[in-house]
Design an enzyme around this catalytic site. Structure first.
Site, PDB file in Angstrom:
ATOM      1  NE  ARG A 103     -20.916 -15.029 -21.100  1.00  0.00           N
ATOM      2  CZ  ARG A 103     -21.655 -15.332 -21.999  1.00  0.00           C
ATOM      3  NH1 ARG A 103     -22.158 -16.754 -22.131  1.00  0.00           N
ATOM      4  NH2 ARG A 103     -21.992 -14.798 -23.178  1.00  0.00           N
ATOM      5  CE1 TYR A 162     -19.555 -15.356   4.606  1.00  0.00           C
ATOM      6  CE2 TYR A 162     -20.368 -16.188   2.529  1.00  0.00           C
ATOM      7  CZ  TYR A 162     -19.998 -15.147   3.279  1.00  0.00           C
ATOM      8  OH  TYR A 162     -19.457 -13.809   2.746  1.00  0.00           O
ATOM      9  CG  ASP A 188     -18.127 -24.461   1.512  1.00  0.00           C
ATOM     10  OD1 ASP A 188     -16.953 -24.596   1.503  1.00  0.00           O
ATOM     11  OD2 ASP A 188     -18.687 -23.325   1.251  1.00  0.00           O
ATOM     12  CE  LYS A 204     -13.043 -16.386   2.165  1.00  0.00           C
ATOM     13  NZ  LYS A 204     -14.496 -17.052   1.570  1.00  0.00           N
TER      14      LYS A 204
END
Ligand code: LCS
Length: 398
Positions: A62, A115, A187, A212
């Site tokens: 983590r 988005y 972004d 993506k």
């Protein structure tokens, strides 16, 4: 254990070698998938020293993992940033950045062209924690300055935006942000560092849905943040540690592998998208085409100034509106009717009812997501086959 001075090589070479060329621990040329949740300490002092930061080393996946580290190193190289941090999704990356910069009572100035998931985070979820967001039209940089209040803590932009392909002038917005001492978060999912490097244009932090183009093969959900080392250290050491939105070693490995072909994929996506956009532009059943590489795009000049290429995303509205769009989406054979984007496979979807269904009908109109807008993620197939597929599907509509 790096093979070359990576400062003097081209972007294409960095894509292949940026993560160091081979695994520092074993020399394995394919970076191994370190599928381990925890890492053994040599002795108690070694463990305690890693926790205090006196010694470097891995503790627990983590907080860090060698496969994640290889991906992060590569992304930092490609975006020209000091450091990077991987996440389990683009939304985990975006929400963790926001929560690291803002607390209850704070305010964000964001573009309204986002988005659908990011828009939902901003208008539905963050207000529950007392963080408010003003979403403005990003076409005019002055709109960002007008929306800044004493409570503003960050500026957020998606450019080119999903799915309208509207741009923001990164340099101009960064100037405004500097004047007000605010960080600018971009972004960069649609362009990737292959076509646009926001940190060089004045932005402070870059985020990606690595799901993506970074992964590129439609087999991974992931996110990544790139910025100054000081910021990334806090993001990892406090916010990722506490919020826990980590990437798995397997997914980090798929991204390292994906990045090796980023340059060749992006060039092919762009070549195909330009051909598809030009075909659609002159088709009698098509009303409007949105692609930053077309000279008819209202912000084509900004695209040329800040991007070295225009990417693989194309949107368009058919003269027959939504009904015609639905018929088209049901008739294509090479394109797959699916959300997501940036895959080697070409995808087609309907933003108003799918990726952007989190927008109210009024907001859809404000941001220019017409009921009839169809979005293409143009893949790396042969462009002639894609055009032939669209030709046959368009024949069947009124
Ligand atoms: N930013 C952009 C520009 C996106 O397009 C997406 C997802 C995200 C962030 C969120 O990333 P994720 O958590 O999904 O990795 N866009 C999607 C889309 O257009 N279709 O499906 C997901």
């Amino acid at each position: 254990m790096s093979k070359m001075n990576l400062k003097n090589v081209s972007f294409d070479t960095l894509c292949v070698h940026g993560s160091g060329g081979y695994d520092p621990a074993t020399g394995a040329v394919g970076i191994p998938i370190y599928q381990s949740s925890t890492f053994a300490f040599k002795n108690a002092k070694h463990g305690a020293d890693i926790f205090t930061g006196e010694q470097e080393g891995y503790v627990y996946t983590r907080i860090g993992n060698p496969t994640q580290a290889a991906f992060e190193k590569e992304m930092a190289f490609l975006e020209g940033g000091e450091a990077a941090l991987a996440f389990g999704s683009g939304m985990a990356a975006i929400s963790t950045v926001v929560l690291s910069l803002c607390k209850s009572g704070d305010h964000i100035v964001s573009s309204n062209a986002l988005y659908g998931g990011t828009h939902s985070l901003f208008v539905h979820t963050l207000p529950k924690w007392g963080i408010t967001v003003s979403e403005i039209d990003q076409v005019d940089p002055a709109n960002f300055e007008k929306a800044i209040t004493p409570a503003t803590k960050m500026i957020y932009i998606e450019t080119p935006a999903n799915p309208t392909l509207v741009l923001a002038d990164i340099r101009e917005v960064a100037k405004i942000a500097r004047k007000h001492q605010l960080p600018v978060v971009i972004d960069n999912t649609f362009s990737t560092p292959y076509f646009q490097r926001p940190l060089q244009l004045g932005a402070d932090i870059v985020v990606h849905s690595a799901t993506k183009y970074i992964g590129g093969h439609g087999d991974t959900v992931a996110g990544v943040v790139i910025g100054k080392k000081e910021f990334i250290d806090v993001l990892r050491g406090e916010f990722l540690r506490d919020l826990g939105g980590i990437i798995s070693p397997l997914n980090a490995w798929l991204l390292v592998r994906g990045l090796k072909t980023l340059a060749v994929r992006m060039r092919r996506h762009e070549q195909n998208a330009l051909q598809v956009a030009k075909f659609l532009q002159f088709h009698p059943k098509v009303e409007t085409v949105f692609y930053p590489g077309l000279s008819t795009h209202p912000q084509h000049d900004i695209a040329k100034k800040q991007m070295s290429g225009f990417g693989g995303m194309v949107s368009f509205v058919l003269k027959g509106g939504r009904k015609a769009g639905e018929k088209l989406m049901n008739s294509v054979q090479v394109f797959t009717l699916a959300v997501s984007l940036g895959d080697v496979d070409s995808l087609i979807e309907h933003p108003a009812s799918m990726t952007h269904s989190t927008y109210s009908p009024e907001d859809l109109i404000t941001v220019g997501i017409d009921e009839g807008l169809v979005r293409l993620s143009v893949g790396i197939e042969d462009a002639n086959d894609l055009i032939q597929d669209l030709t046959q599907a368009l024949k069947g509509i009124n």
